[in-house]
Structures are given as C-alpha cells and as structure tokens.
Motif scaffolding. Sequence first.
Motif, mmCIF file in Angstrom:
data_model
loop_
_atom_site.group_PDB
_atom_site.id
_atom_site.type_symbol
_atom_site.label_atom_id
_atom_site.label_comp_id
_atom_site.label_asym_id
_atom_site.label_seq_id
_atom_site.Cartn_x
_atom_site.Cartn_y
_atom_site.Cartn_z
ATOM 1 N N UNK A 48 0.822 -1.223 0.000
ATOM 2 C CA UNK A 48 0.000 0.000 0.000
ATOM 3 C C UNK A 48 0.851 1.268 0.000
ATOM 4 N N UNK A 49 0.410 2.269 -0.736
ATOM 5 C CA UNK A 49 1.041 3.604 -0.774
ATOM 6 C C UNK A 49 2.449 3.598 -1.366
ATOM 7 N N UNK A 50 2.805 2.519 -2.070
ATOM 8 C CA UNK A 50 4.102 2.485 -2.735
ATOM 9 C C UNK A 50 4.130 3.515 -3.858
ATOM 10 N N UNK A 51 5.179 4.340 -3.869
ATOM 11 C CA UNK A 51 5.358 5.316 -4.937
ATOM 12 C C UNK A 51 6.242 4.699 -6.012
ATOM 13 N N UNK A 52 5.849 4.834 -7.272
ATOM 14 C CA UNK A 52 6.588 4.180 -8.351
ATOM 15 C C UNK A 52 6.982 5.155 -9.447
ATOM 16 N N UNK A 53 8.143 4.865 -10.045
ATOM 17 C CA UNK A 53 8.666 5.687 -11.138
ATOM 18 C C UNK A 53 9.364 4.774 -12.144
ATOM 19 N N UNK A 54 9.346 5.175 -13.393
ATOM 20 C CA UNK A 54 10.051 4.428 -14.429
ATOM 21 C C UNK A 54 11.456 4.954 -14.665
ATOM 22 N N UNK A 55 11.794 6.099 -14.061
ATOM 23 C CA UNK A 55 13.124 6.678 -14.212
ATOM 24 C C UNK A 55 13.686 7.153 -12.889
ATOM 25 N N UNK A 56 14.984 6.923 -12.660
ATOM 26 C CA UNK A 56 15.608 7.321 -11.405
ATOM 27 C C UNK A 56 15.692 8.834 -11.269
ATOM 28 N N UNK A 57 16.014 9.527 -12.361
ATOM 29 C CA UNK A 57 16.149 10.981 -12.295
ATOM 30 C C UNK A 57 14.838 11.632 -11.849
ATOM 31 N N UNK A 58 13.735 11.160 -12.393
ATOM 32 C CA UNK A 58 12.425 11.700 -12.008
ATOM 33 C C UNK A 58 12.140 11.426 -10.541
ATOM 34 N N UNK A 59 12.451 10.226 -10.105
ATOM 35 C CA UNK A 59 12.216 9.865 -8.708
ATOM 36 C C UNK A 59 13.028 10.749 -7.763
ATOM 37 N N UNK A 60 14.290 10.980 -8.089
ATOM 38 C CA UNK A 60 15.140 11.794 -7.227
ATOM 39 C C UNK A 60 14.703 13.260 -7.236
ATOM 40 N N UNK A 61 14.149 13.696 -8.344
ATOM 41 C CA UNK A 61 13.685 15.082 -8.424
ATOM 42 C C UNK A 61 12.420 15.301 -7.595
ATOM 43 N N UNK A 62 11.553 14.315 -7.576
ATOM 44 C CA UNK A 62 10.265 14.473 -6.906
ATOM 45 C C UNK A 62 10.261 14.005 -5.450
ATOM 46 N N UNK A 63 11.132 13.047 -5.129
ATOM 47 C CA UNK A 63 11.127 12.486 -3.776
ATOM 48 C C UNK A 63 12.282 13.065 -2.970
ATOM 49 N N UNK A 64 11.963 13.819 -1.957
ATOM 50 C CA UNK A 64 12.983 14.444 -1.116
ATOM 51 C C UNK A 64 13.117 13.677 0.209
ATOM 52 N N UNK A 65 14.286 13.820 0.817
ATOM 53 C CA UNK A 65 14.507 13.230 2.130
ATOM 54 C C UNK A 65 14.638 11.719 2.115
ATOM 55 N N UNK A 66 15.226 11.167 1.059
ATOM 56 C CA UNK A 66 15.422 9.719 0.990
ATOM 57 C C UNK A 66 16.607 9.334 1.878
ATOM 58 N N UNK A 67 16.388 8.368 2.764
ATOM 59 C CA UNK A 67 17.431 7.955 3.712
ATOM 60 C C UNK A 67 18.376 6.911 3.136
ATOM 61 N N UNK A 68 17.853 6.017 2.309
ATOM 62 C CA UNK A 68 18.704 4.947 1.775
ATOM 63 C C UNK A 68 18.197 4.500 0.418
ATOM 64 N N UNK A 69 19.144 4.050 -0.410
ATOM 65 C CA UNK A 69 18.806 3.534 -1.729
ATOM 66 C C UNK A 69 19.312 2.115 -1.893
ATOM 67 N N UNK A 70 18.458 1.259 -2.408
ATOM 68 C CA UNK A 70 18.818 -0.132 -2.688
ATOM 69 C C UNK A 70 19.084 -0.263 -4.187
ATOM 70 N N UNK A 71 20.270 -0.731 -4.530
ATOM 71 C CA UNK A 71 20.651 -0.898 -5.933
ATOM 72 C C UNK A 71 20.455 -2.365 -6.301
ATOM 73 N N UNK A 72 19.405 -2.645 -7.056
ATOM 74 C CA UNK A 72 19.021 -4.021 -7.400
ATOM 75 C C UNK A 72 18.863 -4.204 -8.903
#
Length: 338
Positions: A48-72
């Motif tokens: 529930x409430x998962x935010x999704x993006x098809x591009x990393x640049x867009x995600x980083x531009x819109x999502x602020x305050x990210x604590x950790x990133x998982x590279x998979x």
Amino acid sequence: MINKKIIVVGCGSIGARHLKNLFSLRIKNLVAVDLDQKRLENLKRDIPNLKTYKGLETALRKEKGIDAGFVCTPTSLHIPVALKLAEAKINLFIEKPLSHNLKGVLKLVKLVKGKKLITMMGMNYRFHPGLKLIKQIIDERKIGKIYSIVAFGGHYLPDWHPNADYRKEYAAQKKLGGGVLLTSIHGLDYLRWLVGEPKWVFGHIDKVSNLEIDVEDVAFAFFETDKRIKVSIYTDFLQRVPQHGLDVIGEKGTIKWNFYENKVDIYDPRGKKWISKKFKFETNDMYIDELKYFLYRLKLRKHIEDLNIEDGAKTLQLALAVKTNYSIRKYFSFSNEN
C-alpha cells in the motif's frame, strides 16, 4: 512504523523481495523504480502507498529526504546507479556483486567517504545460521588450526526463476554482467569472511552446456589465504538437483554444512562421532536479518566496516582474478582502475 524513506532501484526478483521485506519490517515510506510498468503495478497491489517511477532521475527530483537507496539493477548498472544515489547524499545498500568490473569503483568509494555515507553489500549468506555457526567455531578454534575448506554448489539456470525466460535474465547475458561466477559470488564472499584474504588465486571458467547464454556456466577456483589455508570452490548453472555446501578440515575435527538440509555436522575425533546441529530456517530469514542489520546501522548512523562497498570490492576483485586466471601478488589496491 520506522520513520525512514527508502528507494529501491530495480524491481526484479531481488528488488521485489527487498521491497516486500522492508514493508514487513514496518518501513512504509517506500519508493520503487523500474522500467517495467507491469512489475510496478504488481508491487503496488502488494504494498500500500508504494510510490513508483520508471526513471531514477524523475524519482530523485520528486522524492525528497530519501534515507537509503537499494541498488538491485542488473550487475552492469550497479555503479552508475550507486553514483547517482551517492551524489544525492543517499546511503547505499548494493546487491551482490558490486559490479562486473572495477570501472567507477574507486570514484564511488571516494564519493561515499567524502559524503560520509553508510554503505552495505547485499551478501545475505553472511546471515545464514549455519555459516554463522561455522564462523564461530573457526574463530574460537574449536577444531584447531584450519587446513583447508572446500565449497561447492550449483543449480540449473532455467529453473532458477521458473516463471521467467532464463535467456533474458541478467545472469545469462554478458552485457548485463552475468555468468555463474558473478551471479554466485556469495561463495567467494563467505570464504573470505570465514578464513581470510587470498595471497594468490588460480581459476578456470568455461561454457560447456547447450544453454542459450553468452557467459560461463561453470567456474572453479583455488586459492591460499594469508594464514596458509587452502581453499577451493566450484559452482555451475548445470545441476538439475541443486546443491550448496562446504567442508572445513581442521587439526581437531571436520565441519560439514549442507544448505538444503539445514544442518551443520561436526566430527569429534576424540569421541569418534559426528554431532549434528540442526536449525529452523527459511531462505527469506537471511534476507530479513541483513535488512535489520542495515536499518539498525542506519538508525544509529554507524558505519559498517565489515560489509561495506570496499569489502564488496575485495570480493569482486577476487572474482575478476578467477576470471582472468592470474595470481594476486598485491591483493586489492585501489591505486588503479581496470
């Protein structure tokens, strides 16, 4: 709820597993990035409430305050994605292996140090109860001096992910950093962890089957550690009945581990008998435990010294040494990039 915001880049099998496990650990502020819209839609039904993006640049531009990133992502994309996350001052959890070569590794190491980021490699077998027990036995010298250790394993690649076309998976493609050696790099990692660093290594890889892949499907390596322990490992994409285990030969006993039987057998020469240590274990347990460890360090802002990206680079360099079949004389230096 744990008040952390986490982005997962690459939502294939392992990325989806991490997202679901993070949600089960009460991480509710989750962001997923993947090119496959169908994957993202399926994940949104589960989380529930998962935010999704098809591009990393867009995600980083819109999502602020990210604590950790998982590279998979596929292996060949690990470093480029990790660099983008690190530039945004985001702590890193990078799935194994660190990369398919050393290009960009030094740059990433310097970047995370400069920004004082917490990093961790996704080496889940270090959280396996059987291997943790063996590590304890070795460290406490319960079987005395260790002479040698033999690790072996393998599985049939088309059976790895039954619902996927194995030919399209990263493990089957050279351009994505595939091949059995890097895909199954866990073995090299936990051998370093158990018995120390190699002084030299001899290796051999080959493509021997009719599988429709352009990478090796069998790999063998032999090396000696700085403690003069002889180590060998064999792995492949060929075995219809998967196996995974190791034998440890010591001056006062022998240890046998079998992943599929959930047990560690220890031979006591004084009593001339085997002692079995059995444990309850589900495969997902070690993935959960590694996430708990990472989240704990993240909460305390404590750097991870034994499983960070520099440690991941050591395992990667060992794998690359096996691939190119040469002896390591000055083991692991960041002085030059390959």
